[in-house]
Design a protein around this motif. Structure first.
Motif, PDB file in Angstrom:
ATOM      1  N   SER A 184     -27.285 -39.950  -8.402  1.00 28.26           N
ATOM      2  CA  SER A 184     -28.488 -40.541  -8.063  1.00 28.26           C
ATOM      3  C   SER A 184     -29.613 -39.020  -8.208  1.00 28.26           C
ATOM      4  O   SER A 184     -30.201 -39.457  -8.402  1.00 28.26           O
ATOM      5  CB  SER A 184     -28.900 -40.408  -6.507  1.00 28.26           C
ATOM      6  N   ILE A 185     -28.611 -38.213  -9.172  1.00 37.02           N
ATOM      7  CA  ILE A 185     -29.901 -37.099  -9.801  1.00 37.02           C
ATOM      8  C   ILE A 185     -30.228 -36.900 -11.122  1.00 37.02           C
ATOM      9  O   ILE A 185     -31.519 -36.341 -11.028  1.00 37.02           O
ATOM     10  CB  ILE A 185     -29.215 -36.025  -9.675  1.00 37.02           C
ATOM     11  N   GLU A 192     -21.943 -41.049  -5.204  1.00 36.48           N
ATOM     12  CA  GLU A 192     -23.019 -41.180  -5.420  1.00 36.48           C
ATOM     13  C   GLU A 192     -24.317 -40.298  -5.149  1.00 36.48           C
ATOM     14  O   GLU A 192     -24.648 -40.441  -6.040  1.00 36.48           O
ATOM     15  CB  GLU A 192     -23.110 -41.897  -3.689  1.00 36.48           C
ATOM     16  N   GLN A 193     -24.040 -38.816  -5.069  1.00 35.23           N
ATOM     17  CA  GLN A 193     -25.010 -38.011  -5.015  1.00 35.23           C
ATOM     18  C   GLN A 193     -25.035 -37.763  -6.317  1.00 35.23           C
ATOM     19  O   GLN A 193     -26.434 -37.030  -7.364  1.00 35.23           O
ATOM     20  CB  GLN A 193     -25.071 -37.154  -3.811  1.00 35.23           C
ATOM     21  N   LEU A 194     -24.593 -37.156  -7.149  1.00 37.18           N
ATOM     22  CA  LEU A 194     -24.118 -36.975  -8.625  1.00 37.18           C
ATOM     23  C   LEU A 194     -24.577 -38.396  -9.339  1.00 37.18           C
ATOM     24  O   LEU A 194     -25.863 -37.920  -9.960  1.00 37.18           O
ATOM     25  CB  LEU A 194     -23.228 -37.006  -9.061  1.00 37.18           C
ATOM     26  N   GLU A 230     -18.833 -40.823  -1.371  1.00 34.65           N
ATOM     27  CA  GLU A 230     -20.270 -40.070  -0.766  1.00 34.65           C
ATOM     28  C   GLU A 230     -20.753 -38.698  -2.108  1.00 34.65           C
ATOM     29  O   GLU A 230     -21.667 -38.512  -2.448  1.00 34.65           O
ATOM     30  CB  GLU A 230     -20.367 -38.775   0.364  1.00 34.65           C
ATOM     31  N   GLU A 231     -19.898 -37.905  -2.252  1.00 34.15           N
ATOM     32  CA  GLU A 231     -20.268 -36.840  -3.727  1.00 34.15           C
ATOM     33  C   GLU A 231     -20.601 -37.198  -4.828  1.00 34.15           C
ATOM     34  O   GLU A 231     -21.671 -37.471  -5.650  1.00 34.15           O
ATOM     35  CB  GLU A 231     -18.985 -35.890  -4.217  1.00 34.15           C
ATOM     36  N   LYS A 248     -28.885 -29.144  -8.844  1.00 32.32           N
ATOM     37  CA  LYS A 248     -29.851 -30.228  -8.745  1.00 32.32           C
ATOM     38  C   LYS A 248     -29.904 -30.849  -7.026  1.00 32.32           C
ATOM     39  O   LYS A 248     -29.727 -31.243  -6.441  1.00 32.32           O
ATOM     40  CB  LYS A 248     -30.244 -31.555 -10.054  1.00 32.32           C
ATOM     41  N   ALA A 249     -28.160 -30.907  -7.020  1.00 32.94           N
ATOM     42  CA  ALA A 249     -27.921 -31.960  -5.653  1.00 32.94           C
ATOM     43  C   ALA A 249     -27.046 -31.605  -4.554  1.00 32.94           C
ATOM     44  O   ALA A 249     -27.025 -31.579  -3.495  1.00 32.94           O
ATOM     45  CB  ALA A 249     -25.973 -32.527  -6.550  1.00 32.94           C
ATOM     46  N   SER A 250     -27.458 -30.189  -4.532  1.00 33.04           N
ATOM     47  CA  SER A 250     -27.067 -28.802  -4.200  1.00 33.04           C
ATOM     48  C   SER A 250     -25.600 -29.077  -3.345  1.00 33.04           C
ATOM     49  O   SER A 250     -25.399 -28.806  -2.458  1.00 33.04           O
ATOM     50  CB  SER A 250     -28.512 -29.282  -2.661  1.00 33.04           C
ATOM     51  N   LEU A 251     -25.324 -29.299  -4.234  1.00 33.67           N
ATOM     52  CA  LEU A 251     -23.361 -29.637  -3.406  1.00 33.67           C
ATOM     53  C   LEU A 251     -22.768 -28.160  -3.873  1.00 33.67           C
ATOM     54  O   LEU A 251     -22.816 -27.557  -4.764  1.00 33.67           O
ATOM     55  CB  LEU A 251     -23.039 -31.239  -4.216  1.00 33.67           C
ATOM     56  N   GLN A 280     -26.807 -39.216 -17.861  1.00 32.13           N
ATOM     57  CA  GLN A 280     -25.520 -40.726 -16.630  1.00 32.13           C
ATOM     58  C   GLN A 280     -25.203 -40.570 -17.297  1.00 32.13           C
ATOM     59  O   GLN A 280     -23.853 -41.244 -16.725  1.00 32.13           O
ATOM     60  CB  GLN A 280     -27.595 -41.499 -16.178  1.00 32.13           C
TER      61      GLN A 280
END
Length: 302
Positions: free
Chosen positions: A124-125, A120-122, A117-118, A238-241, A137
């Motif tokens: 999509s940024i 995938e978040q990266l 999931e982490e 940007k991903a706020s992780l 990318q």
């Protein structure tokens, strides 16, 4: 201690020519050996042949007093053992005082990795409508899709990429080369970046400064290890992780996800470019935890 310096120079030539070690590795060896030379001066030891097993024990005590980690002490002992072994081989010394010194057991740290999931978040940024977004990318797709080291990634040349069959020629440690495959996501990201974003970034350079490195920075110059760390930090923001991601985590994640999906250890070893299977086996600690969770979740008698 003139002969000491001469012996060190001989050893450096051996590491460069016979072992084909990188400059970074050689610098580490030299620093470890010169640290012993400093200790010799303090102990009024002039010649290397005067060093006894007892002196090596005193030196180890000194390293512990400096509060070095077990990993650092192991590295230093290993460097010195190799140095003296070389001198014995070249008949400069009759025996290796470090041959009987046992290495301290290294702390077994479980590699940190990213969950799917982490990842995938990266992915999509990045804004893939601009050159830097395309570069970012392609960078994370390559790091995750191949598991190569960051230094190997930074040194990829355009000629190393084969988009037709989906492989990259990786120039690894000690001058070793290996072909590593990459999937469709990495293929598409690389192709878009090469045909669009990279060309735009390279236009910022003069003709004489043009180069063939795949990954470039915002000025069009060769992207460095430090630059990769900066890119990842920005993506995290940007991903706020709430993660502390270092570039090597992509390599850990690559190996962990492959093993979790059933890949065999030998294949993962080859893909990672590990000389020894023991280096790859560290990832089994992670996969065992994964299997345990599956067992506890699904077995009726768990």
């Amino acid at each position: 201690m003139d002969n000491v310096k001469i012996y060190l120079n001989f050893f450096v030539e051996y590491l460069q020519i016979e072992k084909n070690y990188s400059q970074y590795t050689i610098v580490s060896y030299v620093a470890d050996i010169e640290d012993l030379f400093s200790f010799m001066k303090e102990q009024a030891i002039i010649h290397l042949e005067e060093i006894t097993y007892n002196d090596t024990r005193l030196y180890l005590t000194e390293l512990h007093k400096r509060e070095y980690s077990r990993k650092t002490i192991s590295r230093k002992v290993s460097s010195l053992r190799s140095f003296f072994k070389f001198l014995v081989r070249e008949e400069k010394l009759s025996e290796n005082p470090f041959s009987l010194v046992s290495l301290p057991k290294r702390e077994q740290k479980i590699p940190q990795f990213l969950y799917e999931e982490e990842i995938e978040q990266l992915f999509s940024i990045s804004d893939c409508t601009n050159p830097l977004g395309q570069r970012n990318q392609a960078l994370i797709e390559v790091l995750y899709g191949t598991g190569i080291r960051v230094s190997e990634c930074c040194n990829i040349q355009l000629s190393d990429i084969d988009l037709y069959i989906g492989t990259v020629l990786v120039h690894g440690k000690g001058g070793k080369q290996r072909y590593v495959p990459f999937g469709s996501y990495a293929h598409d990201a690389i192709e878009i970046y090469i045909n669009d974003g990279r060309k735009s970034l390279l236009n910022k350079l003069s003709k004489q400064d043009q180069h063939s490195y795949l990954f470039v920075n915002h000025r069009g110059s060769h992207l460095t290890d430090r630059g990769v760390r900066h890119v990842l930090n920005e993506l995290i923001k940007k991903a706020s992780l709430t993660l502390h991601i270092h570039p090597h985590m992509f390599r850990h994640t690559f190996a962990t996800h492959l093993l979790n999906e059933g890949a065999d250890m030998r294949s993962v070893q080859e893909l990672l470019g590990h000389s020894h299977l023991s280096s790859t086996q560290v990832y089994t600690h992670v996969t065992k935890e994964h299997l345990k969770k599956i067992y506890l979740s699904h077995h009726p008698r768990a």
